[in-house]
Scaffold this motif. Structure first.
Motif, PDB file in Angstrom:
ATOM      1  N   THR A 236     -54.998  99.105  61.343  1.00  0.00           N
ATOM      2  CA  THR A 236     -53.663  98.799  61.839  1.00  0.00           C
ATOM      3  C   THR A 236     -53.327  97.354  61.457  1.00  0.00           C
ATOM      4  OG1 THR A 236     -54.490  98.065  63.998  1.00  0.00           O
ATOM      5  CG2 THR A 236     -53.881 100.393  63.773  1.00  0.00           C
ATOM      6  N   VAL A 237     -52.047  96.996  61.569  1.00  0.00           N
ATOM      7  CA  VAL A 237     -51.608  95.645  61.203  1.00  0.00           C
ATOM      8  C   VAL A 237     -50.686  95.097  62.279  1.00  0.00           C
ATOM      9  CG1 VAL A 237     -51.812  96.063  58.721  1.00  0.00           C
ATOM     10  CG2 VAL A 237     -49.645  96.521  59.861  1.00  0.00           C
ATOM     11  N   ASN A 238     -50.645  93.765  62.360  1.00  0.00           N
ATOM     12  CA  ASN A 238     -49.793  93.070  63.330  1.00  0.00           C
ATOM     13  C   ASN A 238     -48.522  92.517  62.701  1.00  0.00           C
ATOM     14  OD1 ASN A 238     -50.930  93.051  66.040  1.00  0.00           O
ATOM     15  ND2 ASN A 238     -52.693  92.044  65.112  1.00  0.00           N
ATOM     16  N   ARG A 304     -46.427  95.489  68.690  1.00  0.00           N
ATOM     17  CA  ARG A 304     -47.734  96.115  68.829  1.00  0.00           C
ATOM     18  C   ARG A 304     -48.238  96.487  67.447  1.00  0.00           C
ATOM     19  NH1 ARG A 304     -47.465 100.502  73.788  1.00  0.00           N
ATOM     20  NH2 ARG A 304     -47.081  99.041  75.511  1.00  0.00           N
ATOM     21  N   PRO A 305     -49.560  96.552  67.268  1.00  0.00           N
ATOM     22  CA  PRO A 305     -50.077  96.969  65.961  1.00  0.00           C
ATOM     23  C   PRO A 305     -49.634  98.393  65.631  1.00  0.00           C
ATOM     24  CG  PRO A 305     -51.820  96.002  67.316  1.00  0.00           C
ATOM     25  CD  PRO A 305     -50.648  96.202  68.217  1.00  0.00           C
ATOM     26  N   ILE A 306     -49.375  98.645  64.361  1.00  0.00           N
ATOM     27  CA  ILE A 306     -49.049  99.992  63.900  1.00  0.00           C
ATOM     28  C   ILE A 306     -49.982 100.334  62.744  1.00  0.00           C
ATOM     29  CG2 ILE A 306     -46.631  99.746  64.576  1.00  0.00           C
ATOM     30  CD1 ILE A 306     -45.939  99.466  61.599  1.00  0.00           C
ATOM     31  N   PRO A 307     -50.160 101.622  62.431  1.00  0.00           N
ATOM     32  CA  PRO A 307     -51.023 101.994  61.308  1.00  0.00           C
ATOM     33  C   PRO A 307     -50.562 101.335  60.006  1.00  0.00           C
ATOM     34  CG  PRO A 307     -50.483 103.918  62.638  1.00  0.00           C
ATOM     35  CD  PRO A 307     -49.624 102.803  63.146  1.00  0.00           C
ATOM     36  N   ALA A 308     -51.527 100.878  59.238  1.00  0.00           N
ATOM     37  CA  ALA A 308     -51.191 100.233  57.970  1.00  0.00           C
ATOM     38  C   ALA A 308     -50.425 101.189  57.057  1.00  0.00           C
ATOM     39  CB  ALA A 308     -52.467  99.739  57.288  1.00  0.00           C
ATOM     40  N   GLN A 337     -52.667  98.263  51.092  1.00  0.00           N
ATOM     41  CA  GLN A 337     -53.490  99.443  51.279  1.00  0.00           C
ATOM     42  C   GLN A 337     -53.138 100.139  52.585  1.00  0.00           C
ATOM     43  OE1 GLN A 337     -55.463  96.409  51.025  1.00  0.00           O
ATOM     44  NE2 GLN A 337     -56.330  96.523  48.978  1.00  0.00           N
ATOM     45  N   ALA A 338     -53.304 101.458  52.596  1.00  0.00           N
ATOM     46  CA  ALA A 338     -53.113 102.225  53.826  1.00  0.00           C
ATOM     47  C   ALA A 338     -54.343 102.153  54.710  1.00  0.00           C
ATOM     48  CB  ALA A 338     -52.790 103.680  53.497  1.00  0.00           C
ATOM     49  N   TYR A 339     -55.506 101.962  54.100  1.00  0.00           N
ATOM     50  CA  TYR A 339     -56.735 101.815  54.872  1.00  0.00           C
ATOM     51  C   TYR A 339     -57.775 101.114  54.023  1.00  0.00           C
ATOM     52  CZ  TYR A 339     -58.763 105.628  52.128  1.00  0.00           C
ATOM     53  OH  TYR A 339     -59.235 106.398  51.094  1.00  0.00           O
TER      54      TYR A 339
END
Length: 634
Positions: A236-238, A304-308, A337-339
């Motif tokens: 996840t990313v901020n 809030r963090p969300i999925p990359a 990158q997504a992950y």
């Protein structure tokens, strides 16, 4: 030893049971090295990728190459996997094998050249671009060569004073430092420190320590310069960022000509401002930074963090609203990158307010007219963070419902390469999602009103715009059995940001739907919030599944006869539904009364008799007793 047909039959059996875990365990336990069939290994590798078994997918791709060397498509897939995992050396070796197999394909050259430059392997990059120029005659590679040759001139420009000097030092408070580390937090327990060699080469070294307020303070005071690896351990990313700067092909000319440099920076700045305008039209606050070297960074901070994966999709969509960048300007998005699985770190981005070690200039936040804000840290404190719902809404706006697989084939007449051949329901969309209206699907509405678990699951879709793999399986293997199952499943999946077109249904499922016990084992975080203990009529003689709720719908005249003949189970269901409806009516009544009080004050203070809206006109009438009443004209 099992044959390829045996293995795929077993895989089909697992899929029919909706047992992804069993399929993964079976694949991991199945020895395939003795099978000599490149197509089998290639198709099994694709299945392993779908199951998230990346190491096994890599093994199967390599076995395919063993049986049939020099498959460019397989080598490209391996290179992408290695690159996504941060395994740079393996990625470079794979790209190097692809280039002679696909000499007309320039993508491997760009990707390999980028990896060489990131690793500061300038001689390897020079040889790669020189060979590509001779073979393709593409002038882009000539520009890349010039950029490499002029790398040393960057440092010379800094030392001669041609670039702006360091700005005044800042004096951050402890509270400001805490806010700084919170806004820019990324991968846990690691950050990167920038360095510059005596020859002018620059790069970053990973520092396996937490990003503390002391580290942030030294960064702001100019003692060292840091960057963060954006993806956290849970992928996840901020924050989301855009890097808009002078392209490497144009950098060499700008370094030697001050006027060209200023024009290119101005073009990068204009493009960044255009991005701010587009986001402002969507009520998304972006913040503009002079990166301290050759362009601009644009930042968006998340509440809030969300999925990359979602963040990357949003960044691609927002960047896609821009006109093509002018010649000499390059745009990158973060996250890239997504992950990042395992111990990989992914890409990093330099943090603002520090000094760029290559130029000696500080990265500062600026206004649209290019002027730095006077109080940088105070400005940082006022930055707004965006709710994740806004990001998901923007993604839907940019891309709409997920595309129908096969659409490209229908439009162009070209065949789309098929994946592994495993019998079962064909996972493509028959009709556009817009043709289906869920509120008019009686079966669906009755089921959602009867099963609180499915109700919570569909609400989660609209609130969070994302489903986990297990949640998606529950939704698919229950709703997929309805008369309009494919339409219902495809509608809900199209509302999520992490749905892949391969997940969409073409045909209704046959056989047994997912049982209630299995649902509880798959999504306990959902079922624990619901009253998941429905009692079904034992006379049905069926295992418990949410679809048994539809038995009452199949007998619409059941209540028209003698109510005394209702079973105890059916009576409990009716009472439960009645109490729930009455409670909802009470809640709505209280809400309506509160709104009416507000509206009465609005009518009195504004002295109007009616308020028109797009859905109708509201009028307030006063009775003989002086009591106001509302009338709605549609």
């Amino acid at each position: 030893m099992e044959t390829p047909d045996d293995i795929f039959k077993r895989m089909k059996a697992f899929r029919d049971k909706d047992d992804a875990g069993g399929a993964g365990a079976y694949v991991e336990a199945t020895e395939t090295r003795e099978i000599r069939d490149p197509a089998f290994h290639r198709d099994l590798a694709r299945v392993c990728e779908d199951l998230g078994l990346i190491p096994r997918a890599v093994l199967e791709y390599n076995l395919s190459l063993r049986d049939q060397p020099n498959q460019a498509a397989v080598l490209k897939r391996l290179a992408v996997i290695y690159q996504d995992q941060g395994q740079t050396e393996k990625a470079m070796r794979a790209w190097q094998q692809v280039i002679p197999l696909a000499p007309e394909d320039e993508e491997p050259i760009y990707e390999l050249g980028l990896l060489f430059e990131q690793n500061r392997e300038w001689e390897s990059a020079r040889n790669l671009y020189r060979d590509a120029l001779e073979r393709t005659k593409n002038p882009k590679f000539q520009k890349f060569l010039k950029e490499i040759e002029y790398q040393a001139k960057t440092q010379q420009a800094v030392e001669s004073g041609e670039l702006s000097p360091e700005e005044a030092l800042l004096s951050p408070t402890e509270a400001q430092l805490i806010h700084f580390t919170t806004l820019f937090s990324g991968r846990e327990a690691v950050y990167a420190r920038q360095w510059v060699s005596p020859t002018g080469n620059a790069g970053y070294t990973p520092i396996h320590e937490p990003l503390t307020i002391l580290v942030a303070k030294n960064h702001i005071l100019g003692h060292h310069t840091i960057g963060v690896y954006q993806l956290r351990l849970d992928n996840t990313v901020n924050f989301i960022a855009f890097d808009i700067d002078i392209a490497k092909a144009a950098l060499a000319r700008g370094i030697t000509d001050r006027k060209i440099w200023e024009r290119q920076v101005k073009e990068a700045h204009s493009l960044a401002c255009r991005l701010l305008d587009i986001a402002a039209g969507m009520e998304l606050p972006l913040y503009l930074e002079d990166s301290g070297f050759k362009g601009r960074h644009v930042w968006l901070f998340l509440e809030r963090p969300i999925p990359a994966k979602a963040a990357k999709r949003f960044a691609e969509g927002l960047a896609g609203q821009l006109p093509p960048p002018p010649a000499g300007v390059h745009l990158e998005i973060f996250p890239k990158q997504a992950y990042v699985p395992g111990e990989g770190l992914g890409n990093l981005i330099k943090l603002p307010l520090g000094i760029h070690r290559k130029t000696g200039r500080r990265g500062v936040f600026i206004s649209a007219d290019g002027q730095p804000f006077e109080h940088q840290l105070a400005y940082l404190d006022k930055m707004e963070r965006v709710k994740k719902e806004k990001i998901f809404e923007a993604i839907q706006r940019f891309f709409g419902p997920a595309p129908s697989p096969g659409a490209e084939e229908r439009a162009t007449g070209a065949a789309v390469p098929a994946g592994p051949s495993i019998p079962g329901p064909e996972l493509v969309v028959l009709k556009p999602v817009e043709e289906y209206k869920p509120d008019q699907d009686l079966q669906l509405q009755f089921l959602l009103g009867s099963c609180e678990v499915l109700n919570l699951l569909t609400r989660k879709i609209f609130e969070e715009k994302e489903l986990t793999n297990e949640e998606r399986n529950v939704l698919t293997y229950v709703l997929g059995h309805l008369d309009k199952g494919p339409e219902a499943v495809n509608f809900f999946l199209s509302q999520t940001v992490n749905a892949n077109p391969s997940m969409f249904l073409k045909s209704r499922f046959q056989g047994n739907p997912m049982s209630c016990p299995k649902i509880r084992s798959r999504i306990p975080h959902i079922t624990s919030k619901a009253d998941c203990n429905c009692q079904f009529d034992p006379r049905l003689n069926m295992y418990p599944t949410p679809l048994l709720h539809l038995h009452g719908l199949q007998q619409p005249g059941a209540l028209a006869g003698d109510p005394a003949k209702l079973s105890a189970v059916k009576l409990q269901q009716i009472v439960k539904e009645y109490i729930k409806i009455k409670g909802e009516m009470k809640r709505l009544q209280v809400l309506a009364e509160g709104l009416e009080k507000t509206l009465i004050e609005v009518f009195k203070q504004s002295e109007v008799q009616q308020i028109p809206t797009p859905v109708g006109t509201l009028k307030m009438l006063t009775s003989g007793e002086g009591k106001p009443n509302f009338i709605v004209e549609i």
